[in-house]
Design a protein around this motif. Structure first.
Motif, PDB file in Angstrom:
ATOM      1  N   ALA A 247      32.630  46.779  -2.914  1.00 11.78           N
ATOM      2  CA  ALA A 247      32.564  47.856  -3.907  1.00 11.78           C
ATOM      3  C   ALA A 247      33.654  47.696  -4.957  1.00 11.78           C
ATOM      4  O   ALA A 247      34.767  47.234  -4.660  1.00 11.78           O
ATOM      5  CB  ALA A 247      32.711  49.203  -3.209  1.00 11.78           C
ATOM      6  N   ASP A 248      33.322  48.064  -6.179  1.00 15.70           N
ATOM      7  CA  ASP A 248      34.290  48.008  -7.270  1.00 15.70           C
ATOM      8  C   ASP A 248      35.237  49.203  -7.203  1.00 15.70           C
ATOM      9  O   ASP A 248      34.841  50.305  -6.821  1.00 15.70           O
ATOM     10  CB  ASP A 248      33.585  48.026  -8.628  1.00 15.70           C
ATOM     11  CG  ASP A 248      32.808  46.746  -8.882  1.00 15.70           C
ATOM     12  OD1 ASP A 248      33.297  45.678  -8.480  1.00 15.70           O
ATOM     13  OD2 ASP A 248      31.711  46.826  -9.456  1.00 15.70           O
ATOM     14  N   VAL A 249      36.501  48.956  -7.562  1.00  9.98           N
ATOM     15  CA  VAL A 249      37.488  50.029  -7.709  1.00  9.98           C
ATOM     16  C   VAL A 249      38.138  49.826  -9.073  1.00  9.98           C
ATOM     17  O   VAL A 249      38.902  48.885  -9.279  1.00  9.98           O
ATOM     18  CB  VAL A 249      38.561  49.990  -6.592  1.00  9.98           C
ATOM     19  CG1 VAL A 249      39.575  51.110  -6.799  1.00  9.98           C
ATOM     20  CG2 VAL A 249      37.905  50.112  -5.218  1.00  9.98           C
ATOM     21  N   HIS A 250      37.826  50.697 -10.016  1.00 11.91           N
ATOM     22  CA  HIS A 250      38.267  50.496 -11.388  1.00 11.91           C
ATOM     23  C   HIS A 250      39.576  51.212 -11.716  1.00 11.91           C
ATOM     24  O   HIS A 250      40.326  50.776 -12.570  1.00 11.91           O
ATOM     25  CB  HIS A 250      37.176  50.964 -12.363  1.00 11.91           C
ATOM     26  CG  HIS A 250      35.898  50.195 -12.237  1.00 11.91           C
ATOM     27  ND1 HIS A 250      35.789  48.861 -12.573  1.00 11.91           N
ATOM     28  CD2 HIS A 250      34.674  50.574 -11.782  1.00 11.91           C
ATOM     29  CE1 HIS A 250      34.555  48.444 -12.355  1.00 11.91           C
ATOM     30  NE2 HIS A 250      33.857  49.461 -11.879  1.00 11.91           N
ATOM     31  N   GLN A 251      39.861  52.312 -11.036  1.00 10.08           N
ATOM     32  CA  GLN A 251      41.021  53.103 -11.410  1.00 10.08           C
ATOM     33  C   GLN A 251      42.320  52.473 -10.886  1.00 10.08           C
ATOM     34  O   GLN A 251      42.304  51.701  -9.925  1.00 10.08           O
ATOM     35  CB  GLN A 251      40.901  54.536 -10.885  1.00 10.08           C
ATOM     36  CG  GLN A 251      40.956  54.654  -9.368  1.00 10.08           C
ATOM     37  CD  GLN A 251      39.591  54.564  -8.727  1.00 10.08           C
ATOM     38  OE1 GLN A 251      38.659  54.054  -9.335  1.00 10.08           O
ATOM     39  NE2 GLN A 251      39.471  55.045  -7.514  1.00 10.08           N
ATOM     40  N   PRO A 252      43.456  52.799 -11.516  1.00 13.38           N
ATOM     41  CA  PRO A 252      44.756  52.323 -11.013  1.00 13.38           C
ATOM     42  C   PRO A 252      45.017  52.874  -9.613  1.00 13.38           C
ATOM     43  O   PRO A 252      44.390  53.849  -9.184  1.00 13.38           O
ATOM     44  CB  PRO A 252      45.756  52.904 -12.025  1.00 13.38           C
ATOM     45  CG  PRO A 252      44.947  53.202 -13.233  1.00 13.38           C
ATOM     46  CD  PRO A 252      43.583  53.579 -12.756  1.00 13.38           C
ATOM     47  N   PRO A 253      45.932  52.254  -8.880  1.00 11.06           N
ATOM     48  CA  PRO A 253      46.217  52.719  -7.518  1.00 11.06           C
ATOM     49  C   PRO A 253      46.616  54.191  -7.490  1.00 11.06           C
ATOM     50  O   PRO A 253      47.465  54.630  -8.274  1.00 11.06           O
ATOM     51  CB  PRO A 253      47.364  51.823  -7.052  1.00 11.06           C
ATOM     52  CG  PRO A 253      47.255  50.611  -7.897  1.00 11.06           C
ATOM     53  CD  PRO A 253      46.733  51.061  -9.219  1.00 11.06           C
ATOM     54  N   GLU A 254      46.014  54.912  -6.599  1.00  7.43           N
ATOM     55  CA  GLU A 254      46.336  56.332  -6.424  1.00  7.43           C
ATOM     56  C   GLU A 254      47.646  56.482  -5.654  1.00  7.43           C
ATOM     57  O   GLU A 254      47.911  55.746  -4.720  1.00  7.43           O
ATOM     58  CB  GLU A 254      45.197  57.008  -5.646  1.00  7.43           C
ATOM     59  CG  GLU A 254      45.449  58.447  -5.276  1.00  7.43           C
ATOM     60  CD  GLU A 254      44.407  58.990  -4.319  1.00  7.43           C
ATOM     61  OE1 GLU A 254      44.625  60.085  -3.766  1.00  7.43           O
ATOM     62  OE2 GLU A 254      43.373  58.324  -4.110  1.00  7.43           O
ATOM     63  N   GLY A 255      48.470  57.437  -6.059  1.00  9.51           N
ATOM     64  CA  GLY A 255      49.652  57.810  -5.289  1.00  9.51           C
ATOM     65  C   GLY A 255      50.801  56.837  -5.337  1.00  9.51           C
ATOM     66  O   GLY A 255      51.712  56.902  -4.491  1.00  9.51           O
ATOM     67  N   LEU A 256      50.836  55.948  -6.322  1.00  7.44           N
ATOM     68  CA  LEU A 256      51.902  54.944  -6.383  1.00  7.44           C
ATOM     69  C   LEU A 256      53.300  55.560  -6.442  1.00  7.44           C
ATOM     70  O   LEU A 256      54.236  55.019  -5.814  1.00  7.44           O
ATOM     71  CB  LEU A 256      51.660  54.032  -7.582  1.00  7.44           C
ATOM     72  CG  LEU A 256      52.395  52.694  -7.597  1.00  7.44           C
ATOM     73  CD1 LEU A 256      52.039  51.851  -6.382  1.00  7.44           C
ATOM     74  CD2 LEU A 256      52.063  51.937  -8.885  1.00  7.44           C
ATOM     75  N   PRO A 257      53.536  56.683  -7.152  1.00  5.73           N
ATOM     76  CA  PRO A 257      54.886  57.276  -7.185  1.00  5.73           C
ATOM     77  C   PRO A 257      55.419  57.674  -5.815  1.00  5.73           C
ATOM     78  O   PRO A 257      56.635  57.833  -5.653  1.00  5.73           O
ATOM     79  CB  PRO A 257      54.711  58.506  -8.086  1.00  5.73           C
ATOM     80  CG  PRO A 257      53.554  58.161  -8.966  1.00  5.73           C
ATOM     81  CD  PRO A 257      52.626  57.377  -8.094  1.00  5.73           C
ATOM     82  N   ARG A 258      54.538  57.829  -4.823  1.00  5.82           N
ATOM     83  CA  ARG A 258      55.011  58.203  -3.482  1.00  5.82           C
ATOM     84  C   ARG A 258      55.943  57.156  -2.894  1.00  5.82           C
ATOM     85  O   ARG A 258      56.767  57.471  -2.024  1.00  5.82           O
ATOM     86  CB  ARG A 258      53.820  58.416  -2.541  1.00  5.82           C
ATOM     87  CG  ARG A 258      52.956  59.620  -2.864  1.00  5.82           C
ATOM     88  CD  ARG A 258      51.958  59.879  -1.744  1.00  5.82           C
ATOM     89  NE  ARG A 258      51.140  61.043  -2.011  1.00  5.82           N
ATOM     90  CZ  ARG A 258      49.884  61.007  -2.451  1.00  5.82           C
ATOM     91  NH1 ARG A 258      49.299  59.827  -2.663  1.00  5.82           N
ATOM     92  NH2 ARG A 258      49.210  62.109  -2.660  1.00  5.82           N
ATOM     93  N   LEU A 259      55.830  55.902  -3.339  1.00  6.76           N
ATOM     94  CA  LEU A 259      56.710  54.856  -2.816  1.00  6.76           C
ATOM     95  C   LEU A 259      58.171  55.134  -3.156  1.00  6.76           C
ATOM     96  O   LEU A 259      59.073  54.664  -2.448  1.00  6.76           O
ATOM     97  CB  LEU A 259      56.308  53.493  -3.382  1.00  6.76           C
ATOM     98  CG  LEU A 259      54.976  52.925  -2.880  1.00  6.76           C
ATOM     99  CD1 LEU A 259      54.624  51.645  -3.639  1.00  6.76           C
ATOM    100  CD2 LEU A 259      55.044  52.643  -1.378  1.00  6.76           C
ATOM    101  N   GLY A 260      58.422  55.894  -4.218  1.00  2.33           N
ATOM    102  CA  GLY A 260      59.794  56.214  -4.605  1.00  2.33           C
ATOM    103  C   GLY A 260      60.306  57.513  -4.036  1.00  2.33           C
ATOM    104  O   GLY A 260      61.499  57.813  -4.180  1.00  2.33           O
ATOM    105  N   THR A 261      59.443  58.288  -3.375  1.00  3.27           N
ATOM    106  CA  THR A 261      59.867  59.607  -2.894  1.00  3.27           C
ATOM    107  C   THR A 261      59.698  59.805  -1.390  1.00  3.27           C
ATOM    108  O   THR A 261      60.454  60.549  -0.778  1.00  3.27           O
ATOM    109  CB  THR A 261      59.075  60.711  -3.620  1.00  3.27           C
ATOM    110  OG1 THR A 261      57.673  60.528  -3.382  1.00  3.27           O
ATOM    111  CG2 THR A 261      59.345  60.667  -5.122  1.00  3.27           C
ATOM    112  N   ASP A 262      58.711  59.142  -0.789  1.00  2.00           N
ATOM    113  CA  ASP A 262      58.389  59.387   0.624  1.00  2.00           C
ATOM    114  C   ASP A 262      58.902  58.249   1.506  1.00  2.00           C
ATOM    115  O   ASP A 262      59.000  57.095   1.069  1.00  2.00           O
ATOM    116  CB  ASP A 262      56.884  59.530   0.822  1.00  2.00           C
ATOM    117  CG  ASP A 262      56.313  60.747   0.116  1.00  2.00           C
ATOM    118  OD1 ASP A 262      57.030  61.346  -0.706  1.00  2.00           O
ATOM    119  OD2 ASP A 262      55.146  61.092   0.361  1.00  2.00           O
ATOM    120  N   ALA A 263      59.198  58.588   2.738  1.00  2.00           N
ATOM    121  CA  ALA A 263      59.653  57.588   3.702  1.00  2.00           C
ATOM    122  C   ALA A 263      58.486  56.677   4.103  1.00  2.00           C
ATOM    123  O   ALA A 263      57.336  57.124   4.160  1.00  2.00           O
ATOM    124  CB  ALA A 263      60.217  58.276   4.942  1.00  2.00           C
TER     125      ALA A 263
END
Length: 273
Positions: free
Chosen positions: A134-150
């Motif tokens: 399946a195609d996934v066209h949108q940018p990665p969801e939730g990327l900012p979580r890498l800077g805030t969540d453990a």
């Protein structure tokens, strides 16, 4: 005869036809179901078998181009016919046919002199799956979580076209060599075979083009954990001290491997891959 009886009779006729094509039904099982003489029945079945083998052969050649090149066209035709007789298609979508061919190759003593052929087939099939993913066209969801969540609270979800084939043979080098026009394209393969070097082949699709990349052990361990829906912390543990997350993330974003960064509670890990 009611409509229900007619449907049941037609379903039984089709089952007998398929079993006869695959030589699972007794001789003459279709007599009484076909308005043909025994001689014409045998000619019809032979024609159906020949056509079925040809269709299966074309489908397998499309899905396993590296294997076809490794064994040669004539041998591949024979291999496809043997596979069709042993494990015929179970659905009408021939693009889905062939998942069991690597195991069939591995179990065939006649192919034991090409020990890397089964894993080359596994890589071909992974590429075939990636092309149909399946195609996934949108940018990665939730990327900012890498800077805030453990890391313990996060799961990284790879796109459906991302797959990994690990082998004790240099399967990525073999795959690339059979798509190169360079004069010395097989030199790296020969060197790797002589050294007994295996490879982890990462497969994905960029646009409509399939890609194959040989991964280091640490990157492969990290990717394996992500594909198994492990939390990010466990994936990092599996990768070990040699793994560098930032370069991996940069590659993942450049090549489109990453679909989402989700809280673990929102990611069940049950997505079909």
């Amino acid at each position: 005869m009611s409509c229900t009886d007619a449907r049941e009779r037609e379903a039984l006729r089709q089952q007998l036809l398929l079993r006869s094509l695959w030589r699972e039904a007794p001789e003459g099982a279709l007599r009484g179901w076909l308005r043909e003489t025994p001689a014409r029945e045998q000619r019809s079945l032979a024609a159906y078998r020949s056509n079925g083998e040809a269709v299966a052969g074309r489908a397998l050649a499309t899905a396993f181009p590296t294997v076809e090149q490794l064994v040669g066209e004539a041998s591949f035709v024979a291999l496809a016919a043997a596979f069709w007789r042993a494990q015929p298609p179970t659905c009408g979508d021939m693009a889905a046919y062939g998942a069991a061919l690597p195991g069939f190759i591995a179990a065939d003593p006649q192919l034991a002199d090409v020990p890397y052929l089964a894993d080359a087939a596994r890589l071909d099939w992974a590429v075939h799956r990636a092309e149909a993913a399946a195609d996934v066209h949108q940018p990665p969801e939730g990327l900012p979580r890498l800077g805030t969540d453990a890391p313990e609270a996060l799961a990284m979800v790879l796109r459906p076209s991302v797959l990994l084939v690990s082998s004790r043979w240099p399967v990525a080098a073999i795959w690339h060599a059979h798509r190169s026009s360079e004069a010395d394209r097989f030199s790296r393969v020969r060197a790797a075979l002589e050294a007994g070097t295996g490879e982890h082949a990462l497969v994905w699709r960029e646009g409509w083009r399939p890609r194959v990349l040989a991964l280091a052990d640490a990157d492969a361990a990290f990717t394996t954990a992500l594909l198994a829906a492990r939390p990010l912390a466990l994936a990092l543990d599996a990768a070990g001290a040699e793994f560098q997350f930032e370069p991996w993330l940069l590659q993942a974003l450049q090549h489109g491997w990453l679909a989402a960064v989700l809280p673990c509670l929102e990611f069940s890990g049950e997505e079909e891959r």
